[in-house]
Design a protein around this motif. Structure first.
Motif, PDB file in Angstrom:
ATOM      1  N   ARG A 182       0.857  -1.267   0.187  1.00  0.00           N
ATOM      2  CA  ARG A 182      -0.116  -0.123  -0.162  1.00  0.00           C
ATOM      3  C   ARG A 182       0.771   1.060  -0.064  1.00  0.00           C
ATOM      4  O   ARG A 182       0.414   2.186  -0.609  1.00  0.00           O
ATOM      5  CB  ARG A 182      -1.020  -0.058   1.237  1.00  0.00           C
ATOM      6  N   TYR A 183       1.910   1.157   0.778  1.00  0.00           N
ATOM      7  CA  TYR A 183       2.757   2.538   0.647  1.00  0.00           C
ATOM      8  C   TYR A 183       3.718   2.640  -0.396  1.00  0.00           C
ATOM      9  O   TYR A 183       4.023   3.596  -0.945  1.00  0.00           O
ATOM     10  CB  TYR A 183       3.708   2.274   1.919  1.00  0.00           C
ATOM     11  N   LEU A 184       4.025   1.601  -1.235  1.00  0.00           N
ATOM     12  CA  LEU A 184       4.592   1.333  -2.349  1.00  0.00           C
ATOM     13  C   LEU A 184       3.845   2.174  -3.659  1.00  0.00           C
ATOM     14  O   LEU A 184       4.232   3.148  -4.080  1.00  0.00           O
ATOM     15  CB  LEU A 184       5.137   0.227  -2.971  1.00  0.00           C
ATOM     16  N   ILE A 185       2.460   1.782  -3.566  1.00  0.00           N
ATOM     17  CA  ILE A 185       1.756   2.375  -4.569  1.00  0.00           C
ATOM     18  C   ILE A 185       1.327   3.485  -4.458  1.00  0.00           C
ATOM     19  O   ILE A 185       1.326   4.136  -5.209  1.00  0.00           O
ATOM     20  CB  ILE A 185       0.370   1.201  -4.685  1.00  0.00           C
ATOM     21  N   ALA A 186       1.172   3.867  -3.171  1.00  0.00           N
ATOM     22  CA  ALA A 186       0.994   5.395  -2.796  1.00  0.00           C
ATOM     23  C   ALA A 186       2.057   6.319  -3.313  1.00  0.00           C
ATOM     24  O   ALA A 186       1.830   7.588  -4.055  1.00  0.00           O
ATOM     25  CB  ALA A 186       0.889   5.564  -1.385  1.00  0.00           C
ATOM     26  N   LYS A 187       3.239   5.938  -3.092  1.00  0.00           N
ATOM     27  CA  LYS A 187       4.361   6.546  -3.697  1.00  0.00           C
ATOM     28  C   LYS A 187       4.539   6.722  -5.048  1.00  0.00           C
ATOM     29  O   LYS A 187       4.888   7.778  -5.840  1.00  0.00           O
ATOM     30  CB  LYS A 187       5.716   6.195  -2.908  1.00  0.00           C
ATOM     31  N   LEU A 188       4.501   5.680  -5.574  1.00  0.00           N
ATOM     32  CA  LEU A 188       4.478   5.573  -7.032  1.00  0.00           C
ATOM     33  C   LEU A 188       3.345   6.356  -7.802  1.00  0.00           C
ATOM     34  O   LEU A 188       3.674   7.205  -8.854  1.00  0.00           O
ATOM     35  CB  LEU A 188       4.278   3.864  -7.567  1.00  0.00           C
ATOM     36  N   ALA A 189       2.090   6.179  -7.342  1.00  0.00           N
ATOM     37  CA  ALA A 189       0.947   6.954  -7.965  1.00  0.00           C
ATOM     38  C   ALA A 189       0.998   8.415  -7.553  1.00  0.00           C
ATOM     39  O   ALA A 189       0.899   9.172  -8.471  1.00  0.00           O
ATOM     40  CB  ALA A 189      -0.329   6.826  -7.189  1.00  0.00           C
ATOM     41  N   LYS A 190       1.802   8.766  -6.523  1.00  0.00           N
ATOM     42  CA  LYS A 190       2.094  10.219  -6.182  1.00  0.00           C
ATOM     43  C   LYS A 190       3.154  11.043  -7.187  1.00  0.00           C
ATOM     44  O   LYS A 190       3.080  12.160  -7.544  1.00  0.00           O
ATOM     45  CB  LYS A 190       2.729  10.415  -4.799  1.00  0.00           C
ATOM     46  N   SER A 191       3.913   9.995  -7.759  1.00  0.00           N
ATOM     47  CA  SER A 191       4.904  10.641  -8.684  1.00  0.00           C
ATOM     48  C   SER A 191       4.309  10.654 -10.157  1.00  0.00           C
ATOM     49  O   SER A 191       4.942  11.046 -11.203  1.00  0.00           O
ATOM     50  CB  SER A 191       6.204   9.783  -8.803  1.00  0.00           C
ATOM     51  N   GLY A 192       3.165  10.015 -10.194  1.00  0.00           N
ATOM     52  CA  GLY A 192       2.302  10.283 -11.634  1.00  0.00           C
ATOM     53  C   GLY A 192       2.471   9.009 -12.430  1.00  0.00           C
ATOM     54  O   GLY A 192       2.319   8.839 -13.626  1.00  0.00           O
ATOM     55  N   THR A 193       2.864   7.974 -11.852  1.00  0.00           N
ATOM     56  CA  THR A 193       3.104   6.605 -12.242  1.00  0.00           C
ATOM     57  C   THR A 193       1.481   5.750 -12.295  1.00  0.00           C
ATOM     58  O   THR A 193       0.994   5.919 -11.160  1.00  0.00           O
ATOM     59  CB  THR A 193       4.084   5.801 -11.512  1.00  0.00           C
ATOM     60  N   GLN A 194       1.338   4.989 -13.583  1.00  0.00           N
ATOM     61  CA  GLN A 194       0.270   4.368 -13.571  1.00  0.00           C
ATOM     62  C   GLN A 194       0.424   2.945 -12.911  1.00  0.00           C
ATOM     63  O   GLN A 194       1.408   2.398 -13.454  1.00  0.00           O
ATOM     64  CB  GLN A 194      -0.508   4.283 -14.810  1.00  0.00           C
TER      65      GLN A 194
END
Length: 345
Positions: free
Chosen positions: A59-71
């Motif tokens: 959950r934390y990895l996905i939140a950080k990836l999405a925050k940077s604009g990654t799909q």
């Protein structure tokens, strides 16, 4: 009014112009176009699949990836377990797909559009459907092989700091065997070995506060190197933009080596609860009670392998935090954040 309508196409064309900064080069050398402002509401052109997305770290990895604009493609098994991930990214950033570890067609569907794949899948205890070997070894090899067949350029396998083929723990042993299988299937894979992690939903501080007797094994002298889950998530996020680390093995231990006795004392001071007076169980008795509870109860209990792990010290290896651009935090700096709720008042 007519002049405004004539000027509208010209204004729109001006807004849609792209600069060289919008051109992103993926790890495979292919170009991608970034859209929108940098950050959560934009798209940086990258597509990432995170297997094990509903886990503690996921959950934390996905939140950080999405925050940077990654799909982010989010494979899930249970509909209810992935709902909280939808809001970690903006509209269209999170793409959930149902999958099964034994279905190769579903695995391929989850990663066929991705340039980077993370494998966070793991089991703390074996079940009748998934034992350690089927998840940590066969499952990891299957995902890595399918990723290689579908042209994925970056594969990150999350293992454990204590992974060793000669370990007494089946968990640590299969983690090491899984690393070898992943390397065979995807030679350029990056292996990440974090220590036991703490955070809001962890199984370290929360379990110690709730069941201190289960952490008194080995006279509370087992040495661990706990690491903040947000630090590990940030390190994994940084790996997606550091192609030079491909094929390497990275150890991510916490900054300090602590004993269970120290952690139990820390929890007692933070929660204002007196130290537990429960007796220290001998290893044989703990193993016997664990086996009996697994047969008598239908819900997960402390497995015999978890008891074995309570007697194994964390590996004394040098951390590779500088390579991933992260400085790990001490557990004392965050303990009150996660333990305040256990205060009686």
């Amino acid at each position: 009014m007519l002049a405004t309508a004539r000027q509208l196409p010209r204004a729109l064309s001006a807004q849609q112009r792209r600069g060289l900064t919008d051109l992103v080069t993926l790890p495979n050398g292919k170009p991608a176009i970034a859209y929108g402002p940098p950050g959560r509401s934009g798209t940086n052109g990258r597509v990432v699949t995170v297997f094990g997305s509903t886990s503690f770290l996921g959950r934390y990895l996905i939140a950080k990836l999405a925050k940077s604009g990654t799909q982010v493609v989010v494979p899930y098994r249970d509909e209810d377990e992935k709902r909280h991930l939808k809001v970690t990214g903006d509209l269209g950033q999170i793409t959930p797909l149902e999958w099964d570890l034994r279905r190769e067609d579903q695995i391929a569907e989850c990663l066929r559009h991705s340039d980077t794949v993370y494998n966070l899948v793991g089991r703390d205890y074996p079940t009748k459907n998934f034992d350690f070997n089927s998840v940590h070894v066969a499952g990891a090899e299957r995902i890595a092989r399918i990723a290689a067949e579908n042209g994925v350029t970056q594969f990150v396998q999350v293992s454990h700091l204590n992974a060793s083929p000669s370990s007494k723990s089946e968990f640590y042993k299969t983690k090491a065997l899984g690393e070898e299988k992943v390397k065979e299937a995807f030679p350029n894979a990056t292996i990440v070995r974090p220590a036991i992690m703490y955070g809001h939903e962890d199984k370290l501080l929360n379990n110690m506060a709730f069941w201190p007797i289960l952490w008194k094994l080995n006279e509370m002298q087992t040495k661990v190197r706990p690491v903040h889950v947000l630090d590990v998530a940030q390190a994994l996020t940084n790996l997606s933009i550091i192609p030079s680390l491909a094929g390497s093995t990275l150890n991510l231990p916490g900054p300090s080596t602590l004993t269970y006795e120290y952690l139990l004392t820390l929890i007692s001071h933070v929660t204002y609860q007196p130290p537990s007076k429960a007796p220290v169980l001998p290893k044989r008795v703990a193993l016997l009670l664990s086996k009996l509870s697994q047969k008598a109860l239908w819900w997960p209990t402390l497995s015999p392998d978890e008891i074995e792990r309570r007697y194994i010290d964390d590996a004394e290896v040098e951390g590779d935090w500088e390579k991933v651009g992260v400085r790990p935090d001490e557990i004392e700096d965050h303990a009150i954040t996660y333990l305040r709720r256990y205060r009686s008042a």
